[in-house]
Design a protein around this motif. Structure first.
Motif, PDB file in Angstrom:
ATOM      1  N   SER A   2       0.836  -1.190   0.000  1.00 20.07           N
ATOM      2  CA  SER A   2       0.000   0.000   0.000  1.00 20.07           C
ATOM      3  C   SER A   2       0.868   1.235   0.000  1.00 20.07           C
ATOM      4  O   SER A   2       2.042   1.220   0.409  1.00 20.07           O
ATOM      5  CB  SER A   2      -0.901   0.017   1.243  1.00 20.07           C
ATOM      6  N   GLU A   3       0.262   2.327  -0.441  1.00 23.88           N
ATOM      7  CA  GLU A   3       0.995   3.586  -0.515  1.00 23.88           C
ATOM      8  C   GLU A   3       1.379   4.077   0.886  1.00 23.88           C
ATOM      9  O   GLU A   3       0.585   4.050   1.799  1.00 23.88           O
ATOM     10  CB  GLU A   3       0.097   4.642  -1.201  1.00 23.88           C
ATOM     11  N   GLY A   4       2.558   4.518   1.035  1.00 29.93           N
ATOM     12  CA  GLY A   4       3.037   5.024   2.324  1.00 29.93           C
ATOM     13  C   GLY A   4       3.644   3.966   3.217  1.00 29.93           C
ATOM     14  O   GLY A   4       4.225   4.278   4.258  1.00 29.93           O
ATOM     15  N   GLU A   5       3.474   2.686   2.843  1.00 31.11           N
ATOM     16  CA  GLU A   5       4.068   1.626   3.667  1.00 31.11           C
ATOM     17  C   GLU A   5       5.480   1.330   3.204  1.00 31.11           C
ATOM     18  O   GLU A   5       5.820   1.526   2.028  1.00 31.11           O
ATOM     19  CB  GLU A   5       3.242   0.336   3.568  1.00 31.11           C
ATOM     20  N   LYS A   6       6.303   0.851   4.154  1.00 30.52           N
ATOM     21  CA  LYS A   6       7.648   0.433   3.769  1.00 30.52           C
ATOM     22  C   LYS A   6       8.077  -0.745   4.633  1.00 30.52           C
ATOM     23  O   LYS A   6       7.579  -0.925   5.741  1.00 30.52           O
ATOM     24  CB  LYS A   6       8.642   1.587   3.884  1.00 30.52           C
ATOM     25  N   ILE A   7       8.980  -1.526   4.115  1.00 27.09           N
ATOM     26  CA  ILE A   7       9.484  -2.708   4.830  1.00 27.09           C
ATOM     27  C   ILE A   7      10.824  -2.370   5.460  1.00 27.09           C
ATOM     28  O   ILE A   7      11.723  -1.853   4.782  1.00 27.09           O
ATOM     29  CB  ILE A   7       9.632  -3.905   3.871  1.00 27.09           C
ATOM     30  N   ILE A   8      10.911  -2.672   6.766  1.00 31.66           N
ATOM     31  CA  ILE A   8      12.192  -2.473   7.462  1.00 31.66           C
ATOM     32  C   ILE A   8      12.787  -3.847   7.706  1.00 31.66           C
ATOM     33  O   ILE A   8      12.164  -4.719   8.311  1.00 31.66           O
ATOM     34  CB  ILE A   8      11.989  -1.744   8.811  1.00 31.66           C
ATOM     35  N   LYS A   9      13.990  -4.042   7.209  1.00 29.10           N
ATOM     36  CA  LYS A   9      14.640  -5.335   7.384  1.00 29.10           C
ATOM     37  C   LYS A   9      15.288  -5.378   8.774  1.00 29.10           C
ATOM     38  O   LYS A   9      16.016  -4.470   9.165  1.00 29.10           O
ATOM     39  CB  LYS A   9      15.708  -5.550   6.316  1.00 29.10           C
TER      40      LYS A   9
END
Length: 830
Positions: A2-9
């Motif tokens: 989704s827009e605005g989401e990001k994955i942090i490893k």
């Protein structure tokens, strides 16, 4: 995505480590381990606090368990309802907790492992003892914290007056650690805490004899003491517990093992099932039937033994193969300031006392603050009552209450609080009686404030308050131990190393004692000169001689009326000619005291035996006293007072009786009295007794007392110059106690004064000891029965400077030959 989401490893290993540590800490601190101060885990604390808030006290009606569980769940413990309900159920089970904290009504399960009824059926309220754990909760004694939704506050710890962690124990499995703490007896625990308060430097080895051992709700026997000592000293140890069992014989001669108590946390139904399985598998042979006859009066498991089988062998197999013997692994881990710690006995007591000290300080400070607030208001009211006309005028002349308060503050220099109290004062407080009450209340509160300040200023006062409160709890809730303690077979039990042989015990006038095998003494004919029996100092002589077996306990009575305990095997062995060892080295006897009377008893741990037997004491002035043997059944290293001796008197004799025997007392002047002991009432251990015989004159005194049960026994009296006489007991009529008695021997210058009275039969030998240390042993059967007033016959040929010191009767055992007296060289009489 989704827009605005990001994955942090992130590193999964680090995340799992962090999450698991958080989980571990939560389990350790908030679930599985008890707090060292009040001994509760959060769920127990919340159940008790919830019941307290709900008002289900011990003097109120029961409430449905579902109502209580709902209260706790909804307000303090947001977990499954079963976790709360089963916690409450366990706190109500008398086989789970040594001192149950919940009073349950309905089906709360059983020791057979039956489940309790559903919470909608059962009811509960707080037990009386649980209310003591909540006392002073409303006096700022403990810290409160917000509950799970921060809508309410709950206590972080309870201000308990009961050392709950010690008396009820705890168990729980956390992450990487577990706790398993046994329960103890409340009375013993409080005694140990009081001893610690009195002496902060007290060693654990000094506390152990006070608290003794764990005390389990199901009773049983602690088998061995080493594990108990280890647990007290280190916080870890293995305690072996056995069920309590005894053997009964039926009218047909068959034997049964009756189990009346089982070890703690053992399921009775499973124990019976396991026993049946072992019988079927032929691992245990000799059992024909197992039956559970338990009822509301108590537990009773009956195990029928097959004919010709040995019950003790079967019982030992049950101990070995079933849970009739289990072990309790002590692991004393509790939270100290939020951190888990391994604690020994002294640590547990120390942290409890610290907690009580903090509670007392905070409670006193709270009461002081409240008292000072009230005193401040009372000061204002007293000022107003002293100037009542002016106060009324000011109030009447004011437009509103605020103006009245302002004027009062300005006129009388009052505080806002005092002015408000005056304005709100009722008209009835203007009466003279009410004004007197104000002053009385003010004076009382000022005294209370002084008391509070004194308590806050003195640690000694605070410790005395803690002690008094603990002793009050002990008096109200203390009880007897349920779990017995016996030495382990693997442990050193001295009796196992000595055959139960007969010994001659001799005690000299200066207090030297020894034991010599009875077989060392030869049998001589009447009128012999005796053999050398003991080497003594010039001024010493043998005063007491009696027969006892190695496993007997001696009750030694001193002339000052003290009683000491000594096992026969603890007495040093010596030959006939050895001097023996000073009794002061074996017992803690005062320097100016000495043993004058003695008794031997078989068992001090048999309740029926000690409650149906008595010790009869007799003094030189003719005072007698009867006390139950039970009063002497708890040996103490420093002895106990057996009788209060009056001035100028001393103890002379002590005899063990069964309550139905005849007592005969003889005096120096040759008289004796006979009466039944039933007319002498049993009294306490330290009382002084009643008159047994009236003495003939000032120089007269009692020489001995005998207790006769069978009229088959005769009376033997011996005078100091070696004369003796055997007469029938029927010659002495039964009278009341306290009389002057009747003649028992004709006293002349030739016979000398009476020195001893003994009850004898043909099965006895007579042992005579002289002041010079000579002994002679001769059969009683050689003495014919004479009349009561006769002079008697010569028993021993004495030298002109010698007199008889003591006589003792000896039981004959397989001795068919009687040796005549030898030459002077053989007898040691030079």
């Amino acid at each position: 995505m989704s827009e605005g989401e990001k994955i942090i490893k992130i590193n999964i290993e680090e995340q799992m480590k962090s999450a698991y540590i958080d989980y571990s800490m939560s389990v350790i601190v908030s679930r599985a381990l008890p707090d060292v101060r009040d001994g509760f885990k959060p769920v127990h604390r919340r159940v008790l606090y919830g019941m307290n808030e709900l008002g289900v006290f011990s003097n109120r009606p029961y409430k449905k368990s579902a109502r209580i569980v709902g209260e706790v769940l909804g307000k303090y413990h947001p977990h499954g309802d079963s976790s709360v309900y089963f916690t409450m159920v366990r706190m109500a089970q008398e086989w789970s907790l040594r001192y149950p904290l919940v009073d349950g009504q309905g089906n709360y399960g059983s020791i057979d492992g039956d489940s309790p009824a559903a919470m909608r059926y059962t009811e509960a309220r707080l037990a009386k003892i649980a209310e003591v754990t909540l006392t002073d909760l409303d006096k700022n004694t403990v810290d409160f914290q917000p509950n799970f939704d921060e809508s309410l506050n709950e206590p972080t710890v309870l201000p308990t007056r009961i050392p709950n962690l010690l008396v009820n124990g705890a168990s729980g499995i956390a992450v990487g650690m577990a706790t398993n703490m046994p329960p103890h007896n409340l009375s013993d625990t409080i005694d140990a805490i009081v001893a610690y308060i009195d002496n902060r430097e007290i060693e654990i080895t000094e506390l152990i004899p006070i608290i003794k051992a764990p005390d389990f709700p199901t009773g049983g026997i602690i088998y061995g003491y080493k594990g108990v000592e280890e647990a007290f000293e280190t916080g870890r140890g293995r305690i072996v517990i056995r069920g309590k069992a005894h053997i009964e014989t039926t009218s047909t001669g068959r034997e049964k093992i009756i189990i009346t108590e089982i070890p703690y946390l053992v399921n009775k139904a499973e124990l019976i099932m396991k026993t049946a399985e072992l019988v079927n598998e032929k691992k245990i042979e000799g059992i024909s039937n197992v039956n559970d006859e338990s009822d509301r009066d108590g537990m009773r498991i009956v195990i029928d033994i097959k004919k010709d089988e040995i019950s003790n062998v079967v019982l030992n197999k049950l101990y070995k193969y079933t849970q009739l013997q289990t072990s309790f692994s002590v692991n004393n881990i509790a939270l100290v300031k939020g951190r888990p710690r391994m604690l020994n006995l002294k640590d547990l007591i120390h942290y409890f006392v610290d907690h009580r000290h903090e509670v007392v300080v905070r409670r006193t400070q709270y009461e002081l603050d409240q008292a000072e607030k009230r005193a401040h208001i009372l000061q204002g009211l007293i000022i107003a009552s002293d100037n009542i006309d002016e106060v009324i005028a000011i109030i009447r002349g004011s437009m509103n209450p605020d103006e009245a308060r302002e004027k009062l503050i300005q006129r009388f220099e009052l505080s806002e609080i005092q002015a408000r109290a005056i304005v709100e004062m009722r008209l009835r407080q203007l009466t003279g009686l009410e004004q007197d009450k104000l002053r009385a209340e003010y004076e009382e509160i000022m005294n209370f404030i002084e008391e509070c300040k004194a308590i806050l200023a003195s640690e000694e006062l605070r410790m005395n308050i803690i002690k008094d409160e603990l002793l009050e709890v002990k008096e109200k809730f203390g009880d007897e131990r349920k779990t017995e303690i016996v030495p382990n077979a693997e442990e050193f039990n001295p009796e196992d190393f000595y055959a139960d042989e007969e010994m001659v015990i001799t005690i000299s006038h200066l207090g030297y004692i020894k034991r010599t095998p009875l077989t060392e003494f030869k049998t001589q004919g009447r009128g012999g000169v005796g053999s050398k029996g003991s080497t003594t100092r010039d001024e010493d002589f043998l005063e007491h001689m009696f027969i006892a077996t190695m496993h007997n306990t001696l009750l030694l009575f001193t002339e000052k009326g003290r009683c000491f305990w000594l096992k026969v095997y603890q007495i040093p062995e010596g030959s006939k000619t050895s001097k023996g060892r000073a009794i002061q080295n074996l017992l803690n006897i005062e320097q100016d005291d000495k043993v004058l009377a003695y008794n031997k008893v078989k068992k001090l741990d048999d309740e029926e035996y000690i409650n149906n037997n008595f010790i009869i004491l007799c003094t030189k002035k003719g005072i007698i006293k009867k006390t139950s043997l039970e009063a002497y059944s708890r040996p103490r290293q420093n002895g106990v007072n057996a009788i209060t001796i009056r001035e100028g008197d001393q103890l002379l004799e002590a005899r063990l009786t069964d309550g139905t025997e005849d007592i005969m007392i003889a005096v120096k002047s040759g008289k004796a009295i006979r009466f039944n002991e039933s007319i002498v009432r049993a009294i306490g251990r330290t009382a002084s007794g009643v008159r047994g015989i009236t003495l003939g004159n000032e120089n007269d005194e009692v020489v001995g007392m005998i207790c006769v049960k069978e009229e088959s026994e005769d009376v033997l009296v011996v005078s100091e110059n070696g004369y003796g006489k055997r007469s029938s007991i029927e010659d002495y009529r039964i009278t009341n106690r306290g009389g002057k008695g009747v003649k028992t021997i004709n006293i002349t210058e030739k016979t000398g004064r009476l020195i001893a009275i003994k009850s004898v039969s043909d099965d006895n030998d007579l042992m005579i000891i002289t002041h010079n240390g000579l002994t002679i042993r001769q059969p009683i059967s050689g003495l014919r029965v004479m009349g009561r007033a006769a002079q008697g016959v010569r028993l021993i040929n004495l030298k002109t400077d010698d007199k008889i010191a003591s006589v003792a009767r000896v039981q004959i055992e397989n001795e068919d030959t009687v040796e005549e007296t030898g030459t002077p060289e053989e007898t040691g009489n030079e």
